[in-house]
Design a protein around this motif. Structure first.
Motif, PDB file in Angstrom:
ATOM      1  N   HIS A   1      52.447  43.809  25.968  1.00 57.36           N
ATOM      2  CA  HIS A   1      51.671  42.571  25.930  1.00 57.36           C
ATOM      3  C   HIS A   1      50.574  42.655  26.988  1.00 57.36           C
ATOM      4  CE1 HIS A   1      50.777  38.264  26.232  1.00 57.36           C
ATOM      5  NE2 HIS A   1      51.234  38.214  24.982  1.00 57.36           N
ATOM      6  N   GLN A   2      49.468  41.984  26.729  1.00 56.32           N
ATOM      7  CA  GLN A   2      48.342  42.023  27.661  1.00 56.32           C
ATOM      8  C   GLN A   2      48.730  41.499  29.045  1.00 56.32           C
ATOM      9  OE1 GLN A   2      44.669  40.634  26.030  1.00 56.32           O
ATOM     10  NE2 GLN A   2      43.670  40.520  28.022  1.00 56.32           N
ATOM     11  N   SER A   3      49.606  40.506  29.107  1.00 50.72           N
ATOM     12  CA  SER A   3      50.026  39.987  30.411  1.00 50.72           C
ATOM     13  C   SER A   3      50.828  41.031  31.187  1.00 50.72           C
ATOM     14  CB  SER A   3      50.834  38.696  30.249  1.00 50.72           C
ATOM     15  OG  SER A   3      52.032  38.945  29.549  1.00 50.72           O
ATOM     16  N   THR A   4      51.603  41.840  30.486  1.00 46.43           N
ATOM     17  CA  THR A   4      52.353  42.915  31.134  1.00 46.43           C
ATOM     18  C   THR A   4      51.390  43.937  31.726  1.00 46.43           C
ATOM     19  OG1 THR A   4      54.197  42.620  29.601  1.00 46.43           O
ATOM     20  CG2 THR A   4      54.090  44.728  30.777  1.00 46.43           C
ATOM     21  N   ALA A   5      50.382  44.311  30.955  1.00 46.69           N
ATOM     22  CA  ALA A   5      49.368  45.248  31.454  1.00 46.69           C
ATOM     23  C   ALA A   5      48.651  44.661  32.665  1.00 46.69           C
ATOM     24  CB  ALA A   5      48.372  45.579  30.345  1.00 46.69           C
ATOM     25  N   SER A   6      48.324  43.381  32.612  1.00 48.96           N
ATOM     26  CA  SER A   6      47.648  42.730  33.735  1.00 48.96           C
ATOM     27  C   SER A   6      48.499  42.738  34.995  1.00 48.96           C
ATOM     28  CB  SER A   6      47.282  41.287  33.380  1.00 48.96           C
ATOM     29  OG  SER A   6      46.306  41.275  32.374  1.00 48.96           O
ATOM     30  N   ASN A   7      49.798  42.506  34.839  1.00 45.91           N
ATOM     31  CA  ASN A   7      50.709  42.542  35.997  1.00 45.91           C
ATOM     32  C   ASN A   7      50.774  43.934  36.605  1.00 45.91           C
ATOM     33  OD1 ASN A   7      51.318  39.824  35.764  1.00 45.91           O
ATOM     34  ND2 ASN A   7      53.139  40.183  34.538  1.00 45.91           N
ATOM     35  N   LEU A   8      50.832  44.957  35.771  1.00 43.64           N
ATOM     36  CA  LEU A   8      50.844  46.338  36.268  1.00 43.64           C
ATOM     37  C   LEU A   8      49.539  46.631  37.014  1.00 43.64           C
ATOM     38  CD1 LEU A   8      52.364  48.096  33.140  1.00 43.64           C
ATOM     39  CD2 LEU A   8      53.406  48.024  35.417  1.00 43.64           C
ATOM     40  N   LEU A   9      48.437  46.196  36.458  1.00 41.45           N
ATOM     41  CA  LEU A   9      47.129  46.433  37.076  1.00 41.45           C
ATOM     42  C   LEU A   9      46.996  45.722  38.415  1.00 41.45           C
ATOM     43  CD1 LEU A   9      44.954  46.124  33.873  1.00 41.45           C
ATOM     44  CD2 LEU A   9      45.264  48.206  35.259  1.00 41.45           C
ATOM     45  N   GLU A  10      47.529  44.517  38.481  1.00 40.41           N
ATOM     46  CA  GLU A  10      47.455  43.749  39.734  1.00 40.41           C
ATOM     47  C   GLU A  10      48.122  44.511  40.877  1.00 40.41           C
ATOM     48  OE1 GLU A  10      49.187  39.500  41.049  1.00 40.41           O
ATOM     49  OE2 GLU A  10      48.025  39.498  39.179  1.00 40.41           O
ATOM     50  N   ARG A  11      49.306  45.038  40.617  1.00 43.03           N
ATOM     51  CA  ARG A  11      50.042  45.799  41.638  1.00 43.03           C
ATOM     52  C   ARG A  11      49.272  47.074  42.022  1.00 43.03           C
ATOM     53  NH1 ARG A  11      52.657  46.605  45.932  1.00 43.03           N
ATOM     54  NH2 ARG A  11      54.356  48.080  45.920  1.00 43.03           N
ATOM     55  N   LEU A  12      48.741  47.771  41.027  1.00 46.63           N
ATOM     56  CA  LEU A  12      47.997  49.001  41.298  1.00 46.63           C
ATOM     57  C   LEU A  12      46.705  48.719  42.068  1.00 46.63           C
ATOM     58  CD1 LEU A  12      48.545  50.807  37.899  1.00 46.63           C
ATOM     59  CD2 LEU A  12      49.482  51.490  40.131  1.00 46.63           C
ATOM     60  N   GLU A  13      46.106  47.575  41.807  1.00 47.15           N
ATOM     61  CA  GLU A  13      44.900  47.197  42.548  1.00 47.15           C
ATOM     62  C   GLU A  13      45.245  46.899  44.010  1.00 47.15           C
ATOM     63  OE1 GLU A  13      40.912  44.730  41.464  1.00 47.15           O
ATOM     64  OE2 GLU A  13      42.810  43.733  41.029  1.00 47.15           O
ATOM     65  N   LYS A  14      46.378  46.237  44.236  1.00 42.66           N
ATOM     66  CA  LYS A  14      46.822  45.966  45.613  1.00 42.66           C
ATOM     67  C   LYS A  14      47.095  47.265  46.365  1.00 42.66           C
ATOM     68  CE  LYS A  14      48.733  41.392  44.881  1.00 42.66           C
ATOM     69  NZ  LYS A  14      49.930  40.571  44.709  1.00 42.66           N
ATOM     70  N   LEU A  15      47.576  48.273  45.648  1.00 46.56           N
ATOM     71  CA  LEU A  15      47.835  49.586  46.255  1.00 46.56           C
ATOM     72  C   LEU A  15      46.554  50.415  46.382  1.00 46.56           C
ATOM     73  CD1 LEU A  15      51.137  50.516  44.360  1.00 46.56           C
ATOM     74  CD2 LEU A  15      50.909  49.878  46.782  1.00 46.56           C
ATOM     75  N   ARG A  16      45.455  49.853  45.886  1.00 48.87           N
ATOM     76  CA  ARG A  16      44.140  50.510  45.918  1.00 48.87           C
ATOM     77  C   ARG A  16      44.110  51.817  45.130  1.00 48.87           C
ATOM     78  NH1 ARG A  16      42.719  48.924  52.071  1.00 48.87           N
ATOM     79  NH2 ARG A  16      42.268  46.752  51.619  1.00 48.87           N
ATOM     80  N   LEU A  17      44.835  51.814  44.001  1.00 45.98           N
ATOM     81  CA  LEU A  17      44.867  52.990  43.134  1.00 45.98           C
ATOM     82  C   LEU A  17      43.911  52.846  41.950  1.00 45.98           C
ATOM     83  CD1 LEU A  17      48.709  53.671  43.155  1.00 45.98           C
ATOM     84  CD2 LEU A  17      46.937  54.809  44.498  1.00 45.98           C
ATOM     85  N   ILE A  18      43.533  51.603  41.651  1.00 47.61           N
ATOM     86  CA  ILE A  18      42.586  51.340  40.569  1.00 47.61           C
ATOM     87  C   ILE A  18      41.527  50.366  41.062  1.00 47.61           C
ATOM     88  CG2 ILE A  18      44.346  51.672  38.786  1.00 47.61           C
ATOM     89  CD1 ILE A  18      43.727  48.406  38.479  1.00 47.61           C
TER      90      ILE A  18
END
Length: 147
Positions: free
Chosen positions: A54-71
């Motif tokens: 689901h798009q919300s699942t992808a968004s949650n994954l992206l949020e964490r990766l952005e906090k880790l400065r990986l994306i």
């Protein structure tokens, strides 16, 4: 049959543990990084479709990766509503440290099956899910028509 399911899930779990040890991200997060590595500039909707989530699942994954400065997210200069995703240098380094296959052993194995075999497997798994009276995350039974 149960032994085969256990073996499949145990193998996937071990691979994800190995991913976590080597990269510091979960298996699902690594899959996101792999998709961004393969398709720089991908949008969230495209990512969700590629991962079958689901798009919300992808968004949650992206949020964490952005906090880790990986994306990083970049708005399109042509249309500010459009956001393109890409890896940072740290994200590329995580990919370089990661064990293969980047998207996980189960998606990789499924991708290697012949189309006819995948269709047959899908039909059998739908039948199994129906017999199990599969429920969604909220505990609500999924109607047979939706399977």
């Amino acid at each position: 049959m149960l032994e085969q399911f256990r073996l499949i899930f145990r193998s996937a779990k071990k691979h994800f543990q190995w991913v976590q040890q080597r990269t510091g991200v979960s298996g699902a997060q690594l899959w996101v990084l792999a998709e961004l590595h393969r398709r720089p500039g991908i949008r969230v909707t495209e990512l969700a479709r590629a991962m079958a989530v689901h798009q919300s699942t992808a968004s949650n994954l992206l949020e964490r990766l952005e906090k880790l400065r990986l994306i990083q997210r970049e708005r399109s200069p042509a249309d500010q509503r459009v956001v393109h995703l890409s890896l940072t240098d740290a994200g590329r380094e995580a990919i370089a440290r990661a064990p293969m296959p980047l998207e996980g052993v189960l998606p990789d194995a499924l991708r290697s099956l012949a189309h006819e075999d995948l269709l047959a497997l899908q039909q059998q798994l739908v039948q199994l899910a129906k017999r199990m009276k599969v429920r969604d995350r909220a505990g609500k039974r999924i109607p047979l028509a939706e399977m």
